[in-house]
Design a protein around this motif. Structure first.
Motif, short mmCIF file in Angstrom:
data_model
loop_
_atom_site.label_atom_id
_atom_site.label_comp_id
_atom_site.label_asym_id
_atom_site.label_seq_id
_atom_site.Cartn_x
_atom_site.Cartn_y
_atom_site.Cartn_z
N ASN A 1 4.97 18.77 28.43
CA ASN A 1 5.47 17.53 27.86
C ASN A 1 4.40 16.79 27.06
N VAL A 2 3.52 17.56 26.42
CA VAL A 2 2.45 16.98 25.61
C VAL A 2 2.37 17.70 24.27
N VAL A 3 2.28 16.93 23.20
CA VAL A 3 2.12 17.47 21.85
C VAL A 3 0.68 17.21 21.40
N SER A 4 0.07 18.22 20.81
CA SER A 4 -1.29 18.09 20.28
C SER A 4 -1.24 17.98 18.77
N ILE A 5 -1.82 16.88 18.25
CA ILE A 5 -1.95 16.68 16.80
C ILE A 5 -3.42 16.35 16.54
N GLY A 6 -4.15 17.30 15.95
CA GLY A 6 -5.59 17.09 15.81
C GLY A 6 -6.21 16.95 17.19
N ASP A 7 -6.96 15.86 17.39
CA ASP A 7 -7.56 15.62 18.71
C ASP A 7 -6.74 14.64 19.55
N VAL B 1 0.84 -1.19 0.00
CA VAL B 1 0.00 0.00 0.00
C VAL B 1 0.88 1.25 0.00
N LYS B 2 0.58 2.18 -0.88
CA LYS B 2 1.37 3.41 -1.00
C LYS B 2 0.93 4.43 0.04
N ILE B 3 1.92 5.07 0.66
CA ILE B 3 1.67 6.16 1.61
C ILE B 3 2.55 7.34 1.23
N ASN B 4 1.96 8.52 1.14
CA ASN B 4 2.73 9.74 0.93
C ASN B 4 3.19 10.27 2.29
N ALA B 5 4.48 10.57 2.39
CA ALA B 5 5.02 11.05 3.66
C ALA B 5 4.30 12.31 4.15
N LYS B 6 3.86 13.15 3.22
CA LYS B 6 3.20 14.40 3.61
C LYS B 6 1.84 14.15 4.28
N ASP B 7 1.29 12.93 4.08
CA ASP B 7 0.00 12.60 4.69
C ASP B 7 0.14 12.00 6.09
N ILE B 8 1.36 11.66 6.50
CA ILE B 8 1.57 11.04 7.81
C ILE B 8 1.48 12.10 8.91
N SER B 9 0.64 11.85 9.92
CA SER B 9 0.53 12.75 11.07
C SER B 9 1.48 12.32 12.19
N TYR B 10 1.37 11.04 12.57
CA TYR B 10 2.27 10.51 13.59
C TYR B 10 2.35 9.00 13.46
N LEU C 1 6.43 17.25 11.87
CA LEU C 1 6.51 18.56 12.50
C LEU C 1 5.36 19.47 12.13
N ASP C 2 4.97 19.48 10.84
CA ASP C 2 3.92 20.41 10.44
C ASP C 2 2.52 19.91 10.81
N SER C 3 2.44 18.75 11.49
CA SER C 3 1.15 18.27 12.00
C SER C 3 0.90 18.73 13.43
N ILE C 4 1.94 19.27 14.09
CA ILE C 4 1.81 19.68 15.49
C ILE C 4 0.99 20.97 15.57
N ASN C 5 -0.05 20.94 16.38
CA ASN C 5 -0.87 22.12 16.62
C ASN C 5 -0.39 22.93 17.82
N GLU C 6 0.06 22.21 18.84
CA GLU C 6 0.40 22.88 20.10
C GLU C 6 1.31 21.99 20.93
N ILE C 7 2.19 22.62 21.70
CA ILE C 7 3.03 21.91 22.65
C ILE C 7 2.82 22.54 24.01
N ASP C 8 2.37 21.75 24.97
CA ASP C 8 2.11 22.23 26.33
C ASP C 8 2.91 21.37 27.30
#
Length: 233
Positions: free
Chosen positions: A207-213, A143-152, A198-205
């Motif tokens: 020791n916690v990273v927020s990516i979407g929900d 299955v093909k995956i584009n790296a730009k589509d990977i969140s985490y 990195l560009d999927s990160i919404n917020e860093i509080d």
């Protein structure tokens, strides 16, 4: 497949010799060194490129589990122990397999087949700037995956979940195998069990990273590297 460099870390000479014979009978394994203690292995790893470690648990001084905890860049690991009661804890650290001694060739080969599958289940295609494409093996399909589509990416026992904007792909692999094929300018390890884009990160509080929900933990050993990669104003 390409040759995998391996080491044996075991204070029992008989167990070490048994493993060496098994390694000699496996065409894609190359033994690059052997160590009688975890402390010596840690020192040796600073000068070696290693893809696979055969590791005893009960050794004088540092134990095998403590050795794994001390590693930042963790290769595939096969635990070889005279006792089975460490297995649950070992798999918490994403070891590839756990063999109860004495090691015989048939059991060794089954374990090495897992190593081979993990090494091959994540493949990178020819790279084009800004458009890295990967293929993961799901059942019999590639299955093909584009790296730009990977969140985490999340480690789960001996499997890895690649979470994209479209779906989740769960494959038999290791974090090291995947991390080695990702663009380090786009991705960063934030925890033993998590790699994020990195560009999927919404917020860093703290020791916690927020990516979407999703809220993902940042461990102390990886936080400095994360902060260095952020584009700060």
């Amino acid at each position: 497949m390409s040759v995998m460099n391996c080491i044996v870390v075991d204070d029992d000479p008989m167990s070490t010799e048994a493993l060496k014979k098994c390694i000699e009978n496996t065409y894609f394994l190359k033994l690059v060194d052997e160590f009688a203690s975890a402390e010596d292995a840690l020192e040796g790893l600073s000068e070696l490129s290693v893809d696979l470690i055969f590791l005893d648990v009960e050794m004088p001084g540092m134990s095998g589990i403590e050795f794994i905890r001390s590693l930042k860049d963790v290769p595939q690991i096969i635990i070889t122990s005279a006792k089975s009661n460490y297995a649950a804890e070992a798999f918490d650290y994403n070891v590839t397999d756990y063999i109860v001694k004495p090691v015989d060739l048939d059991r060794f080969q089954k374990s090495i087949e897992r190593v081979r599958l993990m090494n091959e289940n994540f493949q990178v295609s020819a790279r084009k700037p800004g458009n890295d494409v990967f293929f993961v093996k799901e059942d019999t399909r590639l299955v093909k995956i584009n790296a730009k589509d990977i969140s985490y990416i999340e480690a789960k026992a001996d499997y890895v979940s690649i979470n994209t904007t479209k779906k989740r792909h769960t494959i038999l692999s290791t974090m090291k195998a995947i991390e080695s094929k990702l663009d380090q300018g786009d991705f960063v390890r934030i925890h033993r069990s998590f790699i994020v884009r990195l560009d999927s990160i919404n917020e860093i509080d703290n020791n916690v990273v927020s990516i979407g929900d999703k809220l993902l933990p940042v461990s102390r050993s990886y936080k400095v590297n994360l902060m260095e990669k952020l584009n700060m104003l």
